[in-house]
Design a protein around this motif. Structure first.
Motif, PDB file in Angstrom:
ATOM      1  N   LEU A  35     -14.987 -22.002  -3.198  1.00 30.12           N
ATOM      2  CA  LEU A  35     -14.795 -20.574  -2.573  1.00 30.12           C
ATOM      3  C   LEU A  35     -13.581 -19.918  -3.655  1.00 30.12           C
ATOM      4  N   VAL A  36     -13.949 -18.609  -3.669  1.00 29.54           N
ATOM      5  CA  VAL A  36     -12.917 -17.647  -4.316  1.00 29.54           C
ATOM      6  C   VAL A  36     -12.105 -16.965  -3.449  1.00 29.54           C
ATOM      7  N   VAL A  37     -10.634 -17.106  -3.503  1.00 32.48           N
ATOM      8  CA  VAL A  37     -10.046 -16.223  -2.519  1.00 32.48           C
ATOM      9  C   VAL A  37      -9.122 -15.534  -3.554  1.00 32.48           C
ATOM     10  N   SER A  38      -8.943 -14.113  -3.035  1.00 38.46           N
ATOM     11  CA  SER A  38      -8.214 -13.319  -3.776  1.00 38.46           C
ATOM     12  C   SER A  38      -7.522 -12.214  -2.716  1.00 38.46           C
ATOM     13  N   ASN A  39      -6.342 -12.149  -2.616  1.00 41.20           N
ATOM     14  CA  ASN A  39      -5.485 -11.356  -1.877  1.00 41.20           C
ATOM     15  C   ASN A  39      -4.598 -10.219  -2.560  1.00 41.20           C
ATOM     16  N   SER A  40      -5.150  -9.079  -2.277  1.00 37.69           N
ATOM     17  CA  SER A  40      -4.245  -7.817  -2.817  1.00 37.69           C
ATOM     18  C   SER A  40      -3.921  -7.826  -4.483  1.00 37.69           C
ATOM     19  N   LEU A  41      -5.126  -8.244  -5.184  1.00 36.35           N
ATOM     20  CA  LEU A  41      -5.062  -8.177  -6.459  1.00 36.35           C
ATOM     21  C   LEU A  41      -5.949  -6.970  -7.090  1.00 36.35           C
ATOM     22  N   ILE A  42      -7.159  -6.809  -6.564  1.00 39.53           N
ATOM     23  CA  ILE A  42      -8.051  -6.237  -7.210  1.00 39.53           C
ATOM     24  C   ILE A  42      -7.578  -4.647  -7.285  1.00 39.53           C
ATOM     25  N   GLU A  43      -6.829  -4.497  -6.627  1.00 41.65           N
ATOM     26  CA  GLU A  43      -6.005  -2.720  -6.802  1.00 41.65           C
ATOM     27  C   GLU A  43      -5.299  -2.602  -7.863  1.00 41.65           C
ATOM     28  N   HIS A  44      -4.810  -3.967  -8.384  1.00 43.41           N
ATOM     29  CA  HIS A  44      -3.779  -3.862  -9.446  1.00 43.41           C
ATOM     30  C   HIS A  44      -4.420  -4.156 -10.917  1.00 43.41           C
ATOM     31  N   VAL A  45      -5.797  -4.463 -10.945  1.00 44.98           N
ATOM     32  CA  VAL A  45      -6.169  -4.755 -12.351  1.00 44.98           C
ATOM     33  C   VAL A  45      -6.318  -4.050 -13.249  1.00 44.98           C
ATOM     34  N   GLY A  46      -6.274  -2.633 -12.844  1.00 42.43           N
ATOM     35  CA  GLY A  46      -6.300  -1.513 -13.809  1.00 42.43           C
ATOM     36  C   GLY A  46      -7.734  -0.741 -14.110  1.00 42.43           C
ATOM     37  N   GLY A  47      -8.282   0.249 -13.443  1.00 39.64           N
ATOM     38  CA  GLY A  47      -9.426   0.935 -13.462  1.00 39.64           C
ATOM     39  C   GLY A  47     -10.761   0.219 -12.862  1.00 39.64           C
ATOM     40  N   ALA A  78     -17.795 -19.077  -7.887  1.00 39.22           N
ATOM     41  CA  ALA A  78     -18.156 -19.924  -6.628  1.00 39.22           C
ATOM     42  C   ALA A  78     -19.203 -19.084  -5.773  1.00 39.22           C
ATOM     43  N   PRO A  79     -19.910 -20.126  -4.942  1.00 40.79           N
ATOM     44  CA  PRO A  79     -21.054 -19.212  -4.229  1.00 40.79           C
ATOM     45  C   PRO A  79     -20.224 -18.358  -3.084  1.00 40.79           C
ATOM     46  N   SER A  80     -19.141 -18.567  -2.671  1.00 40.39           N
ATOM     47  CA  SER A  80     -18.419 -18.179  -1.498  1.00 40.39           C
ATOM     48  C   SER A  80     -17.279 -17.504  -2.020  1.00 40.39           C
ATOM     49  N   HIS A  81     -16.743 -16.511  -1.342  1.00 33.22           N
ATOM     50  CA  HIS A  81     -15.630 -15.527  -1.773  1.00 33.22           C
ATOM     51  C   HIS A  81     -14.874 -14.844  -0.435  1.00 33.22           C
ATOM     52  N   TRP A  82     -13.488 -14.444  -0.655  1.00 35.82           N
ATOM     53  CA  TRP A  82     -12.904 -13.656   0.182  1.00 35.82           C
ATOM     54  C   TRP A  82     -12.075 -12.921  -0.674  1.00 35.82           C
ATOM     55  N   VAL A  83     -12.483 -11.790  -0.808  1.00 34.23           N
ATOM     56  CA  VAL A  83     -11.564 -10.673  -1.665  1.00 34.23           C
ATOM     57  C   VAL A  83     -10.850  -9.499  -0.742  1.00 34.23           C
ATOM     58  N   GLN A  84      -9.564  -9.796  -0.713  1.00 39.70           N
ATOM     59  CA  GLN A  84      -8.945  -8.705   0.283  1.00 39.70           C
ATOM     60  C   GLN A  84      -8.153  -7.747  -0.467  1.00 39.70           C
ATOM     61  N   THR A  85      -7.937  -6.433   0.007  1.00 38.51           N
ATOM     62  CA  THR A  85      -7.417  -5.457  -0.594  1.00 38.51           C
ATOM     63  C   THR A  85      -6.809  -4.475   0.385  1.00 38.51           C
ATOM     64  N   PRO A  86      -5.838  -3.743   0.219  1.00 36.63           N
ATOM     65  CA  PRO A  86      -5.460  -2.811   1.305  1.00 36.63           C
ATOM     66  C   PRO A  86      -6.567  -1.534   1.265  1.00 36.63           C
ATOM     67  N   ASP A  87      -6.701  -1.148   2.422  1.00 37.31           N
ATOM     68  CA  ASP A  87      -7.685   0.028   2.692  1.00 37.31           C
ATOM     69  C   ASP A  87      -7.011   1.295   2.083  1.00 37.31           C
ATOM     70  N   ARG A  88      -7.629   2.127   1.188  1.00 34.35           N
ATOM     71  CA  ARG A  88      -6.991   3.170   0.859  1.00 34.35           C
ATOM     72  C   ARG A  88      -6.779   4.372   1.727  1.00 34.35           C
ATOM     73  N   TYR A  89      -7.616   4.464   2.980  1.00 33.78           N
ATOM     74  CA  TYR A  89      -7.338   5.407   3.820  1.00 33.78           C
ATOM     75  C   TYR A  89      -6.610   5.055   5.116  1.00 33.78           C
ATOM     76  N   PHE A  90      -5.792   3.783   4.969  1.00 36.68           N
ATOM     77  CA  PHE A  90      -4.895   3.611   5.966  1.00 36.68           C
ATOM     78  C   PHE A  90      -3.696   4.515   6.036  1.00 36.68           C
ATOM     79  N   PRO A  91      -3.376   5.012   6.970  1.00 33.14           N
ATOM     80  CA  PRO A  91      -2.239   6.254   6.754  1.00 33.14           C
ATOM     81  C   PRO A  91      -1.056   5.899   5.888  1.00 33.14           C
ATOM     82  N   VAL A  92      -0.468   4.241   5.979  1.00 30.47           N
ATOM     83  CA  VAL A  92       0.820   4.191   5.441  1.00 30.47           C
ATOM     84  C   VAL A  92       0.286   3.482   4.101  1.00 30.47           C
ATOM     85  N   GLU A  93       0.663   4.285   2.800  1.00 28.30           N
ATOM     86  CA  GLU A  93       0.767   3.240   1.920  1.00 28.30           C
ATOM     87  C   GLU A  93       1.691   2.099   1.845  1.00 28.30           C
TER      88      GLU A  93
END
Length: 225
Positions: free
Chosen positions: A105-117, A132-147
């Motif tokens: 399993l690959v886990v990633s929390n709040s990284l993909i929005e910081h990698v640069g482009g 890995a065959p499985s993953h969990w990639v989390q990121t804040p939703d751009r359209y949530f009202p509060v940054e």
């Protein structure tokens, strides 16, 4: 001004500090971890690669996998035999050579929005799929009202120069800056993405929404193998 700054520090401590067990950030992290374990009930028996992670996250996790590798650009010294840390770029396939492979399993929390482009996000997605065959990639939703990084309503939709001027004065910023140019530099390290882009980057994955007050707060690309 000192009184305002003190109130801002206490508010940030209560809302945004994930190291504090009772903070809003910690409570939302607990919600996501509960979903992670629901999706991966065998987590305790799995070998996990955490891209962008730190050892302390797994030391304090409700479920400890059988083995964890954390990877980011900062150096840590985890002493436990079940936990290693690799200093490497999570967007480079060559970085996997430094890891003990055969991950479940690959886990990633709040990284993909910081990698640069966008291209770097595509490279990151390639690493996730290769590791890995499985993953969990989390990121804040751009359209949530509060940054989430600045705890500021609608902040992500403002022009860059406007955001920079606000950040240099905004008391809830995650990292203090003193000039507009410093603020521009900081803001450009964050590129919130949408559900559409996350689904495009991970087309074979399910997209789970962590919701708050009816709004999608975080989005997660999940593949269970």
């Amino acid at each position: 001004m000192r009184q305002v700054a003190g109130i801002a520090r206490r508010l940030h401590h209560k809302l945004g500090d994930p190291r504090q067990a009772n903070s809003f950030s910690s409570k939302r992290r607990a919600v996501r971890f509960a979903e992670l374990t629901r999706r991966f009930p065998d987590l305790a028996a799995m070998r996990v690669l955490d891209l962008g992670g730190v050892p302390d996250f797994w030391r304090s996790a409700p479920v400890r996998p059988s083995f964890v590798t954390t990877m980011n650009l900062d150096k840590y010294e985890p002493p436990e035999p079940w936990l290693e840390h690799v200093v490497a770029d999570a967007c480079g396939l060559g970085s996997l050579d430094a890891c003990r492979g055969d991950y479940d399993l690959v886990v990633s929390n709040s990284l993909i929005e910081h990698v640069g482009g966008y291209q770097r996000r595509r490279d990151f997605a390639d690493v996730v799929r290769a590791a890995a065959p499985s993953h969990w990639v989390q990121t804040p939703d751009r359209y949530f009202p509060v940054e989430p990084h600045y705890v500021a309503p609608g902040f992500q939709f403002l022009p860059l120069r406007t955001r920079a001027r606000l950040v240099s004065r905004w008391p809830l910023a995650h990292e203090r800056v003193h000039t507009v140019e410093e603020a521009v530099e900081q803001i450009l390290t964050i590129d919130l993405i949408s559900t559409t882009e996350l689904a495009h980057l991970f087309p074979a994955s399910d997209i789970w929404h962590e919701r708050l007050l009816g709004f999608s707060k975080s989005i997660v690309a999940v593949r269970t193998g």
